[in-house]
Design a protein around this motif. Structure first.
Motif, PDB file in Angstrom:
ATOM      1  N   ASN A 112      11.908  -3.301  -5.514  1.00  0.00           N
ATOM      2  CA  ASN A 112      12.801  -2.690  -6.519  1.00  0.00           C
ATOM      3  C   ASN A 112      12.115  -2.609  -7.877  1.00  0.00           C
ATOM      4  OD1 ASN A 112      14.764  -2.408  -4.647  1.00  0.00           O
ATOM      5  ND2 ASN A 112      15.941  -4.213  -5.273  1.00  0.00           N
ATOM      6  N   GLY A 113      11.419  -3.688  -8.227  1.00  0.00           N
ATOM      7  CA  GLY A 113      10.713  -3.722  -9.516  1.00  0.00           C
ATOM      8  C   GLY A 113       9.695  -2.591  -9.618  1.00  0.00           C
ATOM      9  N   ILE A 114       8.962  -2.374  -8.538  1.00  0.00           N
ATOM     10  CA  ILE A 114       7.940  -1.312  -8.525  1.00  0.00           C
ATOM     11  C   ILE A 114       8.612   0.055  -8.577  1.00  0.00           C
ATOM     12  CG2 ILE A 114       6.209  -0.201  -7.042  1.00  0.00           C
ATOM     13  CD1 ILE A 114       5.405  -3.073  -6.151  1.00  0.00           C
ATOM     14  N   ARG A 115       9.655   0.233  -7.750  1.00  0.00           N
ATOM     15  CA  ARG A 115      10.324   1.541  -7.696  1.00  0.00           C
ATOM     16  C   ARG A 115      10.972   1.916  -9.024  1.00  0.00           C
ATOM     17  NH1 ARG A 115      12.687   1.565  -1.613  1.00  0.00           N
ATOM     18  NH2 ARG A 115      10.978   2.804  -0.758  1.00  0.00           N
ATOM     19  N   MET A 116      11.419   0.897  -9.758  1.00  0.00           N
ATOM     20  CA  MET A 116      12.070   1.188 -11.043  1.00  0.00           C
ATOM     21  C   MET A 116      11.049   1.338 -12.166  1.00  0.00           C
ATOM     22  SD  MET A 116      15.379  -1.238 -10.584  1.00  0.00           S
ATOM     23  CE  MET A 116      16.272  -0.790 -12.051  1.00  0.00           C
ATOM     24  N   GLY A 117       9.769   1.310 -11.813  1.00  0.00           N
ATOM     25  CA  GLY A 117       8.715   1.602 -12.794  1.00  0.00           C
ATOM     26  C   GLY A 117       8.348   0.430 -13.691  1.00  0.00           C
TER      27      GLY A 117
ATOM     28  N   LYS B 187      14.595  -3.381   7.631  1.00  0.00           N
ATOM     29  CA  LYS B 187      15.150  -2.248   6.860  1.00  0.00           C
ATOM     30  C   LYS B 187      14.086  -1.676   5.927  1.00  0.00           C
ATOM     31  CE  LYS B 187      20.074  -3.275   6.691  1.00  0.00           C
ATOM     32  NZ  LYS B 187      20.413  -4.663   6.382  1.00  0.00           N
ATOM     33  N   ILE B 188      13.313  -2.565   5.329  1.00  0.00           N
ATOM     34  CA  ILE B 188      12.224  -2.124   4.446  1.00  0.00           C
ATOM     35  C   ILE B 188      11.234  -1.275   5.253  1.00  0.00           C
ATOM     36  CG2 ILE B 188      10.194  -2.954   3.156  1.00  0.00           C
ATOM     37  CD1 ILE B 188      11.929  -5.387   2.277  1.00  0.00           C
ATOM     38  N   ALA B 189      10.918  -1.743   6.477  1.00  0.00           N
ATOM     39  CA  ALA B 189       9.967  -1.017   7.336  1.00  0.00           C
ATOM     40  C   ALA B 189      10.488   0.391   7.631  1.00  0.00           C
ATOM     41  CB  ALA B 189       9.747  -1.791   8.635  1.00  0.00           C
ATOM     42  N   GLU B 190      11.770   0.465   7.983  1.00  0.00           N
ATOM     43  CA  GLU B 190      12.392   1.769   8.290  1.00  0.00           C
ATOM     44  C   GLU B 190      12.315   2.697   7.089  1.00  0.00           C
ATOM     45  OE1 GLU B 190      15.845   0.464  11.180  1.00  0.00           O
ATOM     46  OE2 GLU B 190      16.582   1.773   9.566  1.00  0.00           O
ATOM     47  N   ASP B 191      12.676   2.131   5.966  1.00  0.00           N
ATOM     48  CA  ASP B 191      12.719   2.879   4.726  1.00  0.00           C
ATOM     49  C   ASP B 191      11.337   3.412   4.339  1.00  0.00           C
ATOM     50  OD1 ASP B 191      13.722   3.747   2.307  1.00  0.00           O
ATOM     51  OD2 ASP B 191      13.234   1.859   1.298  1.00  0.00           O
ATOM     52  N   LEU B 192      10.295   2.590   4.545  1.00  0.00           N
ATOM     53  CA  LEU B 192       8.951   3.006   4.128  1.00  0.00           C
ATOM     54  C   LEU B 192       8.183   3.713   5.242  1.00  0.00           C
ATOM     55  CD1 LEU B 192       7.766  -0.170   2.134  1.00  0.00           C
ATOM     56  CD2 LEU B 192       8.440   2.027   1.173  1.00  0.00           C
TER      57      LEU B 192
ATOM     58  N   MET C 256       0.838  -1.208   0.000  1.00  0.00           N
ATOM     59  CA  MET C 256       0.000   0.000   0.000  1.00  0.00           C
ATOM     60  C   MET C 256       0.865   1.248   0.000  1.00  0.00           C
ATOM     61  SD  MET C 256      -3.226  -1.057   2.354  1.00  0.00           S
ATOM     62  CE  MET C 256      -3.956   0.584   2.285  1.00  0.00           C
ATOM     63  N   LYS C 257       1.962   1.205   0.778  1.00  0.00           N
ATOM     64  CA  LYS C 257       2.890   2.349   0.817  1.00  0.00           C
ATOM     65  C   LYS C 257       3.467   2.639  -0.563  1.00  0.00           C
ATOM     66  CE  LYS C 257       3.755   4.460   4.709  1.00  0.00           C
ATOM     67  NZ  LYS C 257       4.005   5.896   4.873  1.00  0.00           N
ATOM     68  N   LEU C 258       3.607   1.563  -1.349  1.00  0.00           N
ATOM     69  CA  LEU C 258       4.190   1.728  -2.683  1.00  0.00           C
ATOM     70  C   LEU C 258       3.150   2.176  -3.708  1.00  0.00           C
ATOM     71  CD1 LEU C 258       6.448  -1.429  -2.571  1.00  0.00           C
ATOM     72  CD2 LEU C 258       7.264   0.922  -2.627  1.00  0.00           C
ATOM     73  N   GLY C 259       1.885   2.286  -3.266  1.00  0.00           N
ATOM     74  CA  GLY C 259       0.857   2.840  -4.148  1.00  0.00           C
ATOM     75  C   GLY C 259      -0.110   1.823  -4.716  1.00  0.00           C
ATOM     76  N   ILE C 260      -0.070   0.602  -4.196  1.00  0.00           N
ATOM     77  CA  ILE C 260      -1.000  -0.421  -4.693  1.00  0.00           C
ATOM     78  C   ILE C 260      -2.302  -0.358  -3.881  1.00  0.00           C
ATOM     79  CG2 ILE C 260      -1.336  -2.948  -4.809  1.00  0.00           C
ATOM     80  CD1 ILE C 260       1.462  -3.155  -5.881  1.00  0.00           C
ATOM     81  N   PRO C 261      -3.467  -0.383  -4.542  1.00  0.00           N
ATOM     82  CA  PRO C 261      -4.733  -0.304  -3.796  1.00  0.00           C
ATOM     83  C   PRO C 261      -4.874  -1.450  -2.781  1.00  0.00           C
ATOM     84  CG  PRO C 261      -5.096  -0.091  -6.181  1.00  0.00           C
ATOM     85  CD  PRO C 261      -3.658  -0.460  -5.997  1.00  0.00           C
ATOM     86  N   GLU C 262      -5.607  -1.168  -1.690  1.00  0.00           N
ATOM     87  CA  GLU C 262      -5.649  -2.101  -0.556  1.00  0.00           C
ATOM     88  C   GLU C 262      -6.050  -3.534  -0.953  1.00  0.00           C
ATOM     89  OE1 GLU C 262      -7.930  -0.701   2.766  1.00  0.00           O
ATOM     90  OE2 GLU C 262      -7.529  -2.535   3.935  1.00  0.00           O
TER      91      GLU C 262
ATOM     92  N   THR D 154      11.005  -8.086 -13.335  1.00  0.00           N
ATOM     93  CA  THR D 154       9.928  -7.241 -12.801  1.00  0.00           C
ATOM     94  C   THR D 154      10.251  -5.749 -12.940  1.00  0.00           C
ATOM     95  OG1 THR D 154       9.489  -8.993 -11.219  1.00  0.00           O
ATOM     96  CG2 THR D 154       8.464  -6.881 -10.759  1.00  0.00           C
ATOM     97  N   HIS D 155      11.528  -5.379 -12.822  1.00  0.00           N
ATOM     98  CA  HIS D 155      11.836  -3.938 -12.869  1.00  0.00           C
ATOM     99  C   HIS D 155      11.799  -3.387 -14.298  1.00  0.00           C
ATOM    100  CE1 HIS D 155      15.899  -5.804 -13.358  1.00  0.00           C
ATOM    101  NE2 HIS D 155      15.973  -4.888 -14.304  1.00  0.00           N
ATOM    102  N   GLN D 156      11.679  -4.273 -15.283  1.00  0.00           N
ATOM    103  CA  GLN D 156      11.680  -3.787 -16.665  1.00  0.00           C
ATOM    104  C   GLN D 156      10.265  -3.509 -17.152  1.00  0.00           C
ATOM    105  OE1 GLN D 156      13.827  -7.232 -18.061  1.00  0.00           O
ATOM    106  NE2 GLN D 156      15.602  -5.983 -18.585  1.00  0.00           N
ATOM    107  N   LYS D 157      10.146  -2.514 -17.990  1.00  0.00           N
ATOM    108  CA  LYS D 157       8.859  -2.210 -18.623  1.00  0.00           C
ATOM    109  C   LYS D 157       8.516  -3.355 -19.564  1.00  0.00           C
ATOM    110  CE  LYS D 157       6.795   1.784 -17.935  1.00  0.00           C
ATOM    111  NZ  LYS D 157       5.506   1.475 -17.304  1.00  0.00           N
TER     112      LYS D 157
END
Ligand code: NDP
Length: 371
Positions: free
Chosen positions: A72-77, A357-362, A35-41, A278-281
């Motif tokens: 990483n895949g999501i963040r790289m679009g 670490k992921i929790a801290e980061d997000l 959800m933090k990364l923008g995916i609907p609940e 996953t990180h590739q379009k």
């Protein structure tokens, strides 16, 4: 203390390097991450359910240890967070779906639901998917059908990771195949890569500092290796066994091509050689889903009884003197699930640290350990 059968039979060998977390905590954590990364609940819940189911069943390679890769895949679009999943062709018992580059778990769940709906109406439903992403464990989707008293079959292609028999280049995917069916008192669940191991298994060996068994991987020059680093440096996995060939079993090779035909080719998408990460379009991962309504073929109770009887007869056949017991596919996974629902999911300490670490980061709450 006397251990129960389930505690003795966790699929993963759990040692002092593992910690335990509750299923609900892990599920809620994964939902928050997506959800933090923008995916609907609702979609985040679908993805979390699939990932946590892998950990529950002891499929470490496709549990939360993959979370960082998805992030990483999501963040790289490389992923469409709000895909418009479309049926591009269909008839009463089949459909072709375009996943619009959504997370594979969301696309896969949509497609298997469609196959189930069609099977209930016509006796059979086949849905092929193009333009998707990595969807986790194939058994998650075949079990959706089995829980509704249908036979479920699911396959996916993947990015190129596997050399053909006698080859050394990565051209095929690890292409898993799954079949699930209801039986009296449980389910049969076959869920397996068509390579010697999924790539995630090599990651686990690397994480633990272990060697990989001979016969799994060739280095980039085509030499047999037991060093996991050689795989990440461009080596190739080998197809699942034949007669112990060192250069890849021809049977696994045949099955991998079978999966390519039913996924990438039948959906009008890509076969593994052209599938991206996953990180590739437009990574264009392609899937196959089939649901068969047993009742249309044979009375359901007769089928469930016959399957249970077959399983029992296999299990009670003579076993090797050094073997504890004979298993039916899915049985170890379900025992692990039962155990882990009770005593918590075991995750490797290094994965637990990565999650924190992921929790801290997000900026989300860290995962709690079961004390
Ligand atoms: P395993 O080799 O662990 O297991 C394969 C199958 O064999 C399972 O059904 C398992 O049931 C069964 N099995 C294992 N041991 C026995 C036994 N002694 N007797 C009878 N049956 C047994 O799976 P893989 O490592 O090949 O695959 C792991 C996961 O990775 C799968 O869920 C697969 O879908 C996934 N995957 C996903 C990919 C993707 O790109 N999305 C790519 C490749 C793999 P049980 O679980 O009960 O042990």
């Amino acid at each position: 203390m006397v251990k129960t059968l389930s505690e003795l039979y966790e699929k993963v060998k759990v040692d002092e390097n593992y910690v335990r977390v509750s299923k609900d905590d892990l599920f809620n954590f994964v939902v928050k991450v997506f959800m933090k990364l923008g995916i609907p609940e609702n979609d985040a819940k679908t993805i979390a359910d699939c990932i946590v189911t892998a950990d529950l069943r002891g499929i470490e390679s496709h549990g939360v240890q993959r979370l960082k890769r998805y992030i990483n895949g999501i963040r790289m679009g490389g992923v469409n967070l709000k895909p418009n999943i479309r049926i591009v062709r269909d008839g009463p018992s089949y459909a072709v779906v375009d996943g619009d580059e959504g997370m594979g778990h969301v696309v896969g769940t949509f497609a298997m639901r469609l196959a189930i709906e069609k099977a209930k109406k016509t006796g059979i439903g086949v849905v092929v998917v193009r333009n998707s992403n990595h969807f986790g464990i194939a058994g998650y989707y075949s079990m959706m059908a089995a829980r509704e008293n249908l036979i479920g079959i699911c396959m996916t292609n993947t990015r190129p990771l596997v050399a053909p028999t006698w080859g050394i280049d990565r051209v095929l995917g690890t292409n898993p195949i799954s079949l699930a069916a209801p039986m009296e008192n449980g389910y049969l669940l076959i869920d397996m890569a068509t390579s010697t191991a999924p790539a995630g298994e090599i990651e686990i060996r690397k994480r633990k500092g272990d060697k990989i068994p001979e016969g799994w991987v060739l280095d980039k020059n085509g030499n047999m290796t037991t060093n996991p680093d050689d795989f990440f440096a461009g080596g190739a996995l080998l197809p699942l066994g034949g007669f112990g060939e060192l250069y890849g079993g021809h049977r696994g090779y045949c099955l991998a091509i079978l999966v390519e035909v039913l996924t990438g080719l039948l959906s009008g998408g890509s076969w593994s050689k052209y599938v991206g990460e996953t990180h590739q379009k437009h990574s264009d991962v392609c899937h196959f889903f089939m649901a068969i309504n047993i009742e249309n073929f044979v009375p359901l109770n007769q089928f469930k009884k016959a399957l249970a009887k077959m399983a029992e007869e296999i299990k009670s056949s003579r076993k090797h003197p050094e073997a504890e017991r004979i298993w039916i596919p899915g049985e170890k996974g379900f025992l692990t699930e039962e155990t882990r629902l009770r005593i918590g999911i075991a995750i490797h300490r290094s994965v637990f640290e990565e999650l924190n670490k992921i929790a801290e980061d997000l900026g989300i709450e860290k995962l709690k350990l079961i004390s």
